[in-house]
Enzyme design. Structure first.
Site, PDB file in Angstrom:
ATOM      1  N   ASP A  28      -1.956   8.698 -11.579  1.00 14.68           N
ATOM      2  CA  ASP A  28      -1.071   7.554 -11.397  1.00 14.68           C
ATOM      3  C   ASP A  28       0.002   7.550 -12.489  1.00 14.68           C
ATOM      4  O   ASP A  28      -0.302   7.526 -13.676  1.00 14.68           O
ATOM      5  CB  ASP A  28      -1.883   6.254 -11.469  1.00 14.68           C
ATOM      6  CG  ASP A  28      -1.127   5.039 -10.965  1.00 14.68           C
ATOM      7  OD1 ASP A  28       0.116   5.041 -11.003  1.00 14.68           O
ATOM      8  OD2 ASP A  28      -1.789   4.071 -10.543  1.00 14.68           O
ATOM      9  N   HIS A  38      -0.087   6.983  -7.688  1.00 14.09           N
ATOM     10  CA  HIS A  38      -0.262   5.554  -7.455  1.00 14.09           C
ATOM     11  C   HIS A  38      -0.577   5.271  -5.991  1.00 14.09           C
ATOM     12  O   HIS A  38      -1.359   4.363  -5.678  1.00 14.09           O
ATOM     13  CB  HIS A  38       0.998   4.804  -7.878  1.00 14.09           C
ATOM     14  CG  HIS A  38       0.846   3.321  -7.810  1.00 14.09           C
ATOM     15  ND1 HIS A  38      -0.017   2.617  -8.625  1.00 14.09           N
ATOM     16  CD2 HIS A  38       1.436   2.393  -7.014  1.00 14.09           C
ATOM     17  CE1 HIS A  38       0.050   1.328  -8.350  1.00 14.09           C
ATOM     18  NE2 HIS A  38       0.920   1.166  -7.366  1.00 14.09           N
ATOM     19  N   SER A  80      -2.577  -2.426  -7.163  1.00 14.96           N
ATOM     20  CA  SER A  80      -1.280  -2.503  -7.822  1.00 14.96           C
ATOM     21  C   SER A  80      -1.000  -3.938  -8.280  1.00 14.96           C
ATOM     22  O   SER A  80      -1.758  -4.488  -9.077  1.00 14.96           O
ATOM     23  CB  SER A  80      -0.194  -1.966  -6.875  1.00 14.96           C
ATOM     24  OG  SER A  80       1.025  -1.787  -7.546  1.00 14.96           O
TER      25      SER A  80
END
Length: 359
Positions: free
Chosen positions: A304, A333, A151
């Site tokens: 995601d 995600h 991320s």
């Protein structure tokens, strides 16, 4: 329900960045008066980190693991085990905390005049600069074996590959991008607005946490963190929850454990992410991607909702020799942090094979 939520939070925390119960004690690197990319000076700045394993005599086995949003230096503990990709028996792992996450210099722990909403603008490159100083000044290394990020940690990984092209031998970016694309920025604006429209936020000068806004922010993350099919198939039951409402309440509780100004500042840093803004590229993101010299493993999750797979594929195609891998998961995600056993195994196997290749 409340007892069930508390029990679920404790169990799931073992797999969620920022709420790990790992044994490692964090250390602090004093940066002094730290000049930011904006030109402002952050006085008495500091960088929080933990280490695992030992630096070898050649000083070439260091792996940097930067933190993610809503995470800290324990985010990849599931990979940092004797028989896993980042074995402390083989590597010297340095896991760092981003500015603004509550461990390193942040709105919540900086005295006046830079406290709270007055905290200066932080870029991904500011984090990279602080980390570079840590690795070179404290550990005395001139190169690192790898950087592994998820991320916002992936954002830092790609920025490292551009800012210091001869320093990192291998770059792993998981469910994150080198550029924040427009839809992602709009989504983050929605999250920030959920907190800032709480009357108790008071422009960031709150005395008590703006609970209503933080709960609304938690609801936002609950909707975006996994995938539509994850909800339809009831995979929240794998977390010990009975319903989507339980998942919402879980995320509300989690987000309320964070400082509101820290969350907003971090989200703003995320929104501005773009390797094309690195000195020498004049905003040309494609040229910055093409400049990357390290071997790259670019990993996306097919569901995601934060980092759309087509945008990540577009970036990977512009990095010379990059290996693009799609994670087959319904965890969206959250898969990038090893949220399910299958996801953790997939990530571990891919990272292990990538780090072992050509070594």
């Amino acid at each position: 329900m409340k007892k069930q939520l508390i029990r679920t939070f404790v169990l799931f925390a073992l797999f969620l960045p920022g709420v790990s119960f790992a044994d490692g004690e964090h250390q602090v690197f004093e940066l002094g008066n730290f000049q930011l990319e904006s030109g402002e000076i952050l006085p008495s700045a500091f960088l929080s980190y933990v280490t695992h394993g030992s630096l070898n005599e050649e000083k070439d086995n260091l792996v940097l693991v930067p933190s993610a949003y809503l995470g800290d230096h324990h985010g990849f503990d599931f990979l940092i085990e004797e028989d896993k990709a980042l074995s402390p028996d083989r590597y010297f792992i340095v896991a760092t905390d981003m500015f603004q996450n509550g461990y390193s210099s942040s709105p919540s722990n900086t005295p006046r005049p830079f406290n709270g909403p007055n905290f200066p603008t932080i870029e991904i490159r500011d984090n990279v600069t602080a980390q570079y100083r840590l690795l070179t000044e404290i550990f005395g290394v001139s190169e690192a074996a790898a950087i592994v990020g998820f991320s916002m940690g992936a954002q830092q990984a790609f920025q490292w590959a551009v800012s210091h092209p001869n320093f990192i031998r291998k770059t792993v970016g998981i469910c994150g991008s080198a550029i924040e694309h427009p839809h992602g920025s709009v989504r983050l604006e929605g999250f920030k607005s959920a907190i800032m429209t709480d009357a108790g936020y008071m422009g960031g000068t709150y005395i008590e946490p703006p609970t209503i806004g933080l709960e609304a922010g938690g609801t936002h993350w609950a909707a975006w963190g996994t995938s539509q099919e994850w909800f339809r198939l009831g995979l929240y039951r794998d977390m010990g929850l009975d319903s989507p409402e339980g998942f919402i309440e879980f995320f509300q509780t989690f987000v309320k454990s964070w400082d509101a100004n820290n969350l907003i500042a971090l989200a703003a840093t995320w929104q501005r992410n773009d390797i094309g803004k690195t000195d020498g590229f004049n905003g040309d993101s494609e040229a910055a991607l093409a400049s990357i010299k390290s071997d790259v493993l670019y990993m996306a999750c097919e569901t995601d909702q934060y980092f759309h797979i087509e945008a990540l594929k577009w970036e990977a195609e512009r990095i010379p020799g990059a290996k693009f891998v799609v994670m087959p998961s319904l965890w969206g995600h959250m898969a990038g942090g090893g949220r399910s056993a299958d996801d953790a195994k997939f990530i571990n196997d891919q990272v292990t094979d990538f780090l072992d290749a050509n070594n």
